[in-house]
Design a protein around this motif. Structure first.
Motif, PDB file in Angstrom:
ATOM      1  N   PRO A 601       1.374  -0.864   0.114  1.00  0.00           N
ATOM      2  CA  PRO A 601       0.090   0.124   0.090  1.00  0.00           C
ATOM      3  C   PRO A 601       0.764   1.143   0.112  1.00  0.00           C
ATOM      4  N   GLY A 602       2.153   1.281   0.134  1.00  0.00           N
ATOM      5  CA  GLY A 602       2.307   2.377   0.575  1.00  0.00           C
ATOM      6  C   GLY A 602       4.348   1.273   0.911  1.00  0.00           C
ATOM      7  N   ASN A 603       5.816   2.575   1.746  1.00  0.00           N
ATOM      8  CA  ASN A 603       6.024   2.338   1.663  1.00  0.00           C
ATOM      9  C   ASN A 603       5.847   1.459   3.028  1.00  0.00           C
ATOM     10  N   ALA A 651       9.348  -0.791  -0.609  1.00  0.00           N
ATOM     11  CA  ALA A 651       8.461  -0.056  -1.667  1.00  0.00           C
ATOM     12  C   ALA A 651       7.597  -0.121  -2.579  1.00  0.00           C
ATOM     13  N   PHE A 655       8.088   3.684  -6.958  1.00  0.00           N
ATOM     14  CA  PHE A 655       9.458   4.088  -6.207  1.00  0.00           C
ATOM     15  C   PHE A 655      10.250   3.584  -6.470  1.00  0.00           C
TER      16      PHE A 655
END
Length: 661
Positions: A601-603, A651, A655
């Motif tokens: 979902p993100g870092n 990431a 990213f």
């Protein structure tokens, strides 16, 4: 390149293979001749005849066993000759009990006698000869066979004992069940110690674990037929489309089928459950969501945390409890992490993994004192989560150990130890399984000092895998130089420096891959210190311009390290310099970490990425390698190290490493 754990095997079917490292024998026994009704076989020496005996016995070729054993009457490991002669006749209790007891008396206290008792107990349990089973089972020293534990509970239940709670605690991994554990489930169902809910739980557990055949064997103890169960497993879409029906069996089969459907398409299974919700009790809906949530979690589906929330209160498998936490970690939901760990059975909750993450959830809630108490409870453990807990307490990982030097007096008993001598004998013949069993048997009751002495004996004998594993067992005196050796340092240093590669990480990989066994070969063909697959070795050799490379060169230390370090460099560069992802790629292939990263979902912290790897082997591999690497760095640099820094962040694919915090 998804590889199973390192294990050296000799193919059972190769009955007359010649070991590459057969020990030279005196001229008097340099040639052994076996005459059989149909053939005459010549062996270069008795070791070859012994290997043939071993393989014939393991293949239950009783007609060959006696002839082979007869030419080994003076062999220097008689306990194994006698074991292999007797083993095929243990099956179905063909051998007289007096002969089995005589063997156990003659070789009492040895590893192979305990192995034979294990074999005998399995046959006694299968035949229901409980008087003899009950007399022999307490004498089984290792007590590491789940089937035997099931037979022991069956025997107790048949005598009127209440064993339901013990059985529920034991019956968690259908892979280990065999006949003994399905018999136990049946016995408990028939005497009403197990309810229908218990048996249905076991069926769901078997199916979700991929052992549908185990689940089908439970049909006689359920209000469903074998055909109905088979359809829920093999034709799940039909069962789901039909709906739950009106009776208990129909509801249970619908839930099983939902889990099977979710293996391919969690969203389709979720839609089907939503559509049938008004036909199910709340507890049944929770079970259905639990089945879907587990499969969604294994696919790293971003909806899995929502599915788990809908499964609140469901009776879960161990995998279910663990993956509910992992889904919450990936979603960044610390409240769900906390509640999910607190809902675990105590035996699972006490694992260092969940102690650490519970501590982290308390920190997120501002409860620092309680969190630190949990971290302190595991911070002395020299494992991945012990190291992370230590860092949460504001400390770093060190590898300063100064146990007193092992004296000749302490070393002498190890040099004279008969079990260790047998172990080395087997290692020389390429029989690592037997050698490791003999070695480990001798360690069972040793003190820390004795373990360190045994490890030192292994070091002096250049058997580094036994040194590492033996030294790993100490609790109070730790010798990090034994636990984390760095042989071939000059070769390693030259290669890692040329590539700009972290030498500590490479040693961490080797320690996990082969334990420094230069001729190690896995059951899928990976070879050498760095366990290179043939295709990988060929590919890397071509990329680095290694002219004239041939597959047999992969066990050469220089070549293995050259190719292995170059491959590590390639995957590290390909994966943005992320050590967790590159380590996962070395075990599972580079495509999989890229796919896992794409679902984030993100870092996320590297520790969360590692913990949520959907392959059990790769998940453990990444944690072990990076834990190893941190200790190696502490040894090499002579100063405290950070595992968290090595883990970094991982990431999503859009990213780059430079964008990470």
């Amino acid at each position: 390149m998804y590889r199973a754990k390192f294990a050296t095997k000799l193919a059972v079917g190769m009955l007359f293979s010649v070991a590459a490292s057969v020990i030279a024998l005196p001229a008097a026994v340099a040639q052994t001749r076996l005459t059989n009704a149909s053939n005459v076989v010549n062996y270069a020496g008795q070791d070859d005849a012994f290997l043939a005996l071993r393989n014939a016995s393991r293949a239950n070729k009783a007609d060959m066993v006696d002839g082979l054993a007869s030419v080994l009457s003076n062999y220097d490991i008689p306990s194994y000759v006698d074991y292999y002669r007797l083993k095929p006749r243990i099956k179905d209790l063909i051998a007289p009990e007096s002969e089995i007891r005589d063997y156990l008396t003659r070789y009492d206290g040895t590893a192979i006698a305990d192995r034979l008792r294990n074999d005998w107990l399995l046959e006694l349990g299968k035949a229901g000869i409980w008087t003899t089973f009950d007399q022999q089972y307490p004498l089984f020293a290792l007590d590491d066979d789940t089937q035997l534990k099931c037979y022991a509970l069956t025997s107790k239940a048949l005598k009127g004992g209440n064993v339901a709670d013990d059985a529920r605690a034991l019956l968690t991994n259908p892979k280990d069940y065999g006949q003994g554990c399905t018999d136990l489930i049946g016995t408990l169902a028939q005497n009403n110690q197990f309810t229908q809910a218990d048996v249905w739980f076991q069926l769901r557990l078997a199916v979700e674990s991929g052992y549908g055949n185990v689940g089908r064997r439970l049909a006689p103890f359920l209000d469903a037929t074998d055909a109905q169960i088979a359809q829920a497993i093999d034709r799940s879409s039909i069962v789901v489309a039909r709906g739950p029906g009106a009776d208990r069996a129909g509801h249970e089969l619908f839930i099983v089928a939902l889990g099977r459907l979710a293996k391919n398409d969690p969203s389709q299974a979720a839609a089907a459950l939503t559509g049938a919700a008004d036909q199910l009790k709340p507890s049944e809906r929770a079970l259905g969501w639990g089945q879907i949530a587990l499969q969604a979690s294994l696919k790293l589906d971003p909806m899995s945390a929502d599915y788990w929330r809908a499964a609140q209160g469901a009776m879960l498998s161990s995998d279910g409890y663990e993956w509910r936490v992992r889904a919450a970690l990936r979603a960044g939901d610390w409240r769900m992490v906390k509640s999910s760990i607190e809902a675990m059975p105590s035996a699972l909750r006490d694992d260092p993994t969940w102690i650490y993450w519970l501590g982290r959830s308390l920190l997120a809630d501002g409860r620092k004192t309680q969190a630190h108490k949990l971290f302190q409870s595991i911070a002395e453990q020299t494992n991945f989560y012990g190291q992370l807990a230590l860092e949460e307490l504001g400390q770093k990982i060190v590898a300063f150990s100064a146990p007193s030097v092992i004296t000749p007096l302490e070393l002498a008993p190890m040099q004279k130890n008969e079990g260790f001598r047998r172990a080395f004998r087997f290692f020389d013949m390429g029989l690592r399984f037997e050698g490791t069993r003999e070695w480990n048997w001798e360690l069972r009751k040793m003190t820390d000092r004795q373990l360190l002495a045994a490890a030192e004996f292994a070091r002096q004998s250049d058997v580094l895998d036994r040194m590492v594993n033996t030294s790993d067992r100490t609790k109070y005196e730790v010798d990090y130089t034994q636990r984390f050796p760095s042989p071939h340092r000059d070769v390693m240093s030259n290669n890692t420096q040329a590539l700009g590669l972290d030498m500590a990480w490479v040693y961490g990989v080797i320690r996990q891959e082969s334990r420094f066994v230069k001729t190690a070969r896995s059951n899928v063909g990976a070879s050498g210190l760095m366990q290179l697959m043939p295709a990988t070795a060929k590919y890397v050799a071509k990329k680095v311009g290694f002219s004239g490379f041939t597959p047999d060169q992969v066990n050469d230390v220089n070549t293995n390290i050259l190719l292995g370090t170059n491959y590590l460099s390639m995957v590290l560069n390909d994966l943005d310099g992320s050590l967790p992802m590159a380590t996962a790629a070395y075990n599972a292939g580079p495509g999989r970490p890229r796919a896992w990263r794409a679902t984030l979902p993100g870092n996320v912290e590297g520790a969360i990425f590692a913990e949520s790897i959907p392959f059990n082997e790769t998940r453990g591999y990444v944690k072990n390698v990076l834990s190893n690497a941190t200790y190696y760095a502490a040894l090499f640099d002579g100063r405290p190290q950070s595992l968290k820094a090595r883990l970094g962040y991982v990431a999503p694919k859009n990213f780059t490493a430079s964008a990470l915090p």
